[in-house]
Design a protein around this motif. Structure first.
Motif, PDB file in Angstrom:
ATOM      1  N   UNK A   1       4.113   0.474   2.327  1.00  0.00           N
ATOM      2  CA  UNK A   1       4.150  -0.558   3.360  1.00  0.00           C
ATOM      3  C   UNK A   1       3.862  -1.904   2.711  1.00  0.00           C
ATOM      4  N   UNK A   2       4.761  -2.850   2.931  1.00  0.00           N
ATOM      5  CA  UNK A   2       4.602  -4.199   2.384  1.00  0.00           C
ATOM      6  C   UNK A   2       3.988  -5.102   3.451  1.00  0.00           C
ATOM      7  N   UNK A   3       2.960  -5.841   3.061  1.00  0.00           N
ATOM      8  CA  UNK A   3       2.251  -6.696   4.018  1.00  0.00           C
ATOM      9  C   UNK A   3       3.144  -7.814   4.550  1.00  0.00           C
ATOM     10  N   UNK A   4       3.940  -8.404   3.692  1.00  0.00           N
ATOM     11  CA  UNK A   4       4.870  -9.455   4.098  1.00  0.00           C
ATOM     12  C   UNK A   4       5.988  -9.516   3.067  1.00  0.00           C
TER      13      UNK A   4
ATOM     14  N   UNK B   1      10.070   5.324  -0.179  1.00  0.00           N
ATOM     15  CA  UNK B   1      10.700   4.276   0.632  1.00  0.00           C
ATOM     16  C   UNK B   1       9.680   3.203   1.004  1.00  0.00           C
ATOM     17  N   UNK B   2      10.153   1.963   1.126  1.00  0.00           N
ATOM     18  CA  UNK B   2       9.288   0.831   1.427  1.00  0.00           C
ATOM     19  C   UNK B   2       9.657   0.231   2.777  1.00  0.00           C
TER      20      UNK B   2
ATOM     21  N   UNK C   1      -3.523   3.274  -0.457  1.00  0.00           N
ATOM     22  CA  UNK C   1      -4.072   2.751  -1.702  1.00  0.00           C
ATOM     23  C   UNK C   1      -3.179   1.611  -2.169  1.00  0.00           C
ATOM     24  N   UNK C   2      -3.790   0.560  -2.677  1.00  0.00           N
ATOM     25  CA  UNK C   2      -3.027  -0.611  -3.117  1.00  0.00           C
ATOM     26  C   UNK C   2      -2.082  -0.236  -4.258  1.00  0.00           C
ATOM     27  N   UNK C   3      -0.893  -0.818  -4.216  1.00  0.00           N
ATOM     28  CA  UNK C   3       0.176  -0.448  -5.132  1.00  0.00           C
ATOM     29  C   UNK C   3       0.500  -1.588  -6.104  1.00  0.00           C
TER      30      UNK C   3
ATOM     31  N   UNK D   1       0.852  -1.190   0.000  1.00  0.00           N
ATOM     32  CA  UNK D   1       0.000   0.000   0.000  1.00  0.00           C
ATOM     33  C   UNK D   1       0.888   1.241   0.000  1.00  0.00           C
ATOM     34  N   UNK D   2       0.453   2.281  -0.692  1.00  0.00           N
ATOM     35  CA  UNK D   2       1.134   3.567  -0.644  1.00  0.00           C
ATOM     36  C   UNK D   2       0.308   4.517   0.211  1.00  0.00           C
TER      37      UNK D   2
END
Length: 206
Positions: A89-92, A192-193, A49-51, A18-19
């Motif tokens: 943000x990365x879920x996993x 950045x992630x 929002x989904x990326x 998500x961004x």
């Protein structure tokens, strides 16, 4: 007939990104779960929002005593605006999943209205399914935007159906009736992630 759409619990969505239009210091920590729809709801409440890519589950139900036949499932692009930037943000960190029979692919690039396609080329149009009071249908649709131009896609699904002599189209949006969204940075996002670990956000590559 009704239809609800949410982020699928397919393991492929474990790597959903998500961004968020904010800095990492302004984003409260969230412990991601095995329920993708709950994680997506938290993200949306935070303005995320989904990326890039996302797999949606569409559940079709009816309360009628007569069966409803699904004729076609389509993808409609409503608008394209400037992409969202901030922090990702990365879920996993790992993902993977098995595609089921009722699994299709949709591309937001090109024409504004198109049928979703089976994941195997040459299979043909999506097969027709029947929905009854006791037998709903659940479809999974993997959505991307293959365009090389970064943008924020606003879109919806459209379900063509028949019941006896009645033919109609059902527009499928989020549960608050707003368009679905997908942020397309075309793999060149400057944001950045991070991922979550032990109660804190950890920047990837750090």
């Amino acid at each position: 007939m009704t239809a609800a759409v949410e982020l699928s619990d397919n393991p492929a969505n474990r790597c959903t990104v998500w961004t968020f239009p904010k800095q990492i210091a302004d984003l409260p920590y969230h412990e991601f779960s095995s329920q993708a729809s709950a994680d997506d709801e938290w993200s949306l409440n935070q303005g995320g929002v989904k990326q890039g890519v996302a797999t949606f589950a569409i559940t079709v139900t009816t309360t009628s005593d007569s069966a409803v036949v699904i004729q076609n499932l389509r993808l409609k692009t409503l608008s394209k605006t400037a992409p969202v930037h901030g922090v990702e943000i990365r879920r996993a960190m790992g993902c993977g999943g098995v595609k089921q029979e009722r699994n299709y692919d949709g591309d937001l690039n090109g024409s504004s209205l198109k049928s979703v396609d089976p994941p195997q080329p040459g299979v043909g149009d999506p097969p027709k399914y029947t929905v009854t009071k006791t037998d709903p249908e659940i479809f999974e649709v993997l959505i991307v935007d293959s365009s090389t131009t970064p943008c924020l896609d606003n879109f919806e699904f459209q379900l063509d159906w028949t019941q006896g002599n009645t033919t109609s189209t059902l527009d499928i949006r989020s549960k608050d009736k707003k368009p679905l969204q997908l942020n397309n940075s075309h793999g060149s996002s400057p944001d950045p992630t991070y991922y979550g670990e032990d109660g804190t956000w950890v920047r990837t590559g750090s």
